[in-house]
Design a protein around this motif. Sequence first.
Motif, short mmCIF file in Angstrom:
data_model
loop_
_atom_site.label_atom_id
_atom_site.label_comp_id
_atom_site.label_asym_id
_atom_site.label_seq_id
_atom_site.Cartn_x
_atom_site.Cartn_y
_atom_site.Cartn_z
N UNK A 161 0.83 -1.21 0.00
CA UNK A 161 0.00 0.00 0.00
C UNK A 161 0.86 1.26 0.00
N UNK A 162 2.11 1.14 0.46
CA UNK A 162 3.03 2.26 0.42
C UNK A 162 3.77 2.38 -0.89
N UNK A 163 3.53 1.43 -1.81
CA UNK A 163 4.13 1.43 -3.15
C UNK A 163 5.65 1.47 -3.10
N UNK A 164 6.24 0.70 -2.17
CA UNK A 164 7.70 0.67 -2.09
C UNK A 164 8.31 -0.49 -2.87
N UNK A 165 7.49 -1.42 -3.35
CA UNK A 165 8.02 -2.54 -4.11
C UNK A 165 8.58 -2.10 -5.46
N UNK A 166 7.92 -1.15 -6.10
CA UNK A 166 8.23 -0.79 -7.49
C UNK A 166 8.77 0.64 -7.57
N UNK A 167 10.09 0.83 -7.65
CA UNK A 167 10.66 2.19 -7.69
C UNK A 167 10.27 2.96 -8.94
N UNK A 168 9.68 2.29 -9.93
CA UNK A 168 9.20 2.97 -11.14
C UNK A 168 8.24 4.09 -10.80
N UNK A 169 7.48 3.93 -9.70
CA UNK A 169 6.47 4.92 -9.34
C UNK A 169 7.09 6.22 -8.86
N UNK A 170 8.32 6.19 -8.42
CA UNK A 170 8.98 7.40 -7.94
C UNK A 170 10.01 7.93 -8.92
N UNK A 171 10.03 7.36 -10.12
CA UNK A 171 11.03 7.76 -11.11
C UNK A 171 10.59 8.94 -11.96
N UNK A 172 9.30 9.33 -11.80
CA UNK A 172 8.79 10.44 -12.62
C UNK A 172 8.17 9.97 -13.91
N UNK A 173 8.20 8.65 -14.18
CA UNK A 173 7.64 8.13 -15.42
C UNK A 173 6.17 7.74 -15.27
N UNK A 174 5.75 7.42 -14.03
CA UNK A 174 4.38 6.94 -13.83
C UNK A 174 3.39 8.10 -13.90
N UNK A 175 2.20 7.82 -14.43
CA UNK A 175 1.18 8.85 -14.52
C UNK A 175 -0.11 8.45 -13.82
N UNK A 176 -0.61 7.24 -14.08
CA UNK A 176 -1.84 6.78 -13.47
C UNK A 176 -1.55 5.55 -12.62
N UNK A 177 -2.01 5.55 -11.34
CA UNK A 177 -1.66 4.47 -10.42
C UNK A 177 -1.97 3.07 -10.94
N UNK A 178 -3.23 2.80 -11.31
CA UNK A 178 -3.60 1.43 -11.64
C UNK A 178 -3.05 0.96 -12.98
N UNK A 179 -2.73 1.89 -13.89
CA UNK A 179 -2.22 1.46 -15.19
C UNK A 179 -0.70 1.34 -15.19
N UNK A 180 -0.02 2.08 -14.30
CA UNK A 180 1.42 2.11 -14.32
C UNK A 180 2.08 1.28 -13.22
N UNK A 181 1.41 1.11 -12.11
CA UNK A 181 1.99 0.36 -11.01
C UNK A 181 2.14 -1.11 -11.38
#
Length: 292
Positions: free
Chosen positions: A189-209
């Motif tokens: 729930x803290x989204x720490x598994x996938x560093x992609x989310x903090x790289x600036x590339x992600x835009x929408x949570x459910x489609x990019x996570x």
Amino acid sequence: MTALPASFQHANKAAIAAALAENTESIGADVEPGEIQEVDMQAQADDIRTVFSHPTSFNVKHPLYSPWTLWFDSPATKGRNLPQTPVSSFPQTPVPQTPSAAAAQGWMEDIKRVVSFDSVEEFWGLYNHIVPPSQLPQKANYYLFKEGIIPAWEDEANKNGGKWSIQLPKEKNRSQVDKMWLYTMLAAIGETFDPHLTSGEASEPNSQSLITGVIVSTRPQFYRLSIWTRLAPSGDEDKLRERIETVGRHFKINVLGYPETQKLAGPLATEVEFLSHKDSEKKGKAAKKLVI
């Protein structure tokens, strides 16, 4: 693994600090310039309701990156309209009728949707009311998945993905599995598994996570913890493979607390292993595993 991760301690402190700041602003609104306002800190503190003071009635909320849903099944729930309740004060809600749910309808008849939440405080309210994995009956499962994603291979979000999993002997890990499951949920729930989310590339949570959900299963002789992903590498997809391996490495080292070089396989135990859902259907025939 003797304390909660610092990020979640910070979130809890931030809840109290934010409420105090709001109360201070309202109290000081009528103060004349140069006037010193006496502040009753105890009165302010008494007005702050977090999940630690009441599990369901609180006035401080910190939103999560994505909303989540907890599901549950066990032999006691099969063929019944309501489960042998693992959650004491949260109402049961029906399984949503989506195309993906219809595809898995036979299996989904026995799984119960418990509750959805979208804040740190609601998560702790839920967690404080559920039976821990160490006390679940045999063959029971908790599934914590992002809202709108069914915990089944047939769901659109899961069908091209796979899972990291580890199997742990029951007797040796009974005292640790509850903490491992808690930390797995917090990382999800803290989204720490996938560093992609903090790289600036992600835009929408459910489609990019990359992460869709996490599962804990109890079996007669072992526990199994799993992390499901929406994608699985195949062929020469080096970038995706690296991203998937990062999830597994974080799971082993930072969530479960094992050294990266430690070998875990043994009687009833496995290493931290990744297998695509498509390879899982092959039941061991030509299946390609990633191992951390």
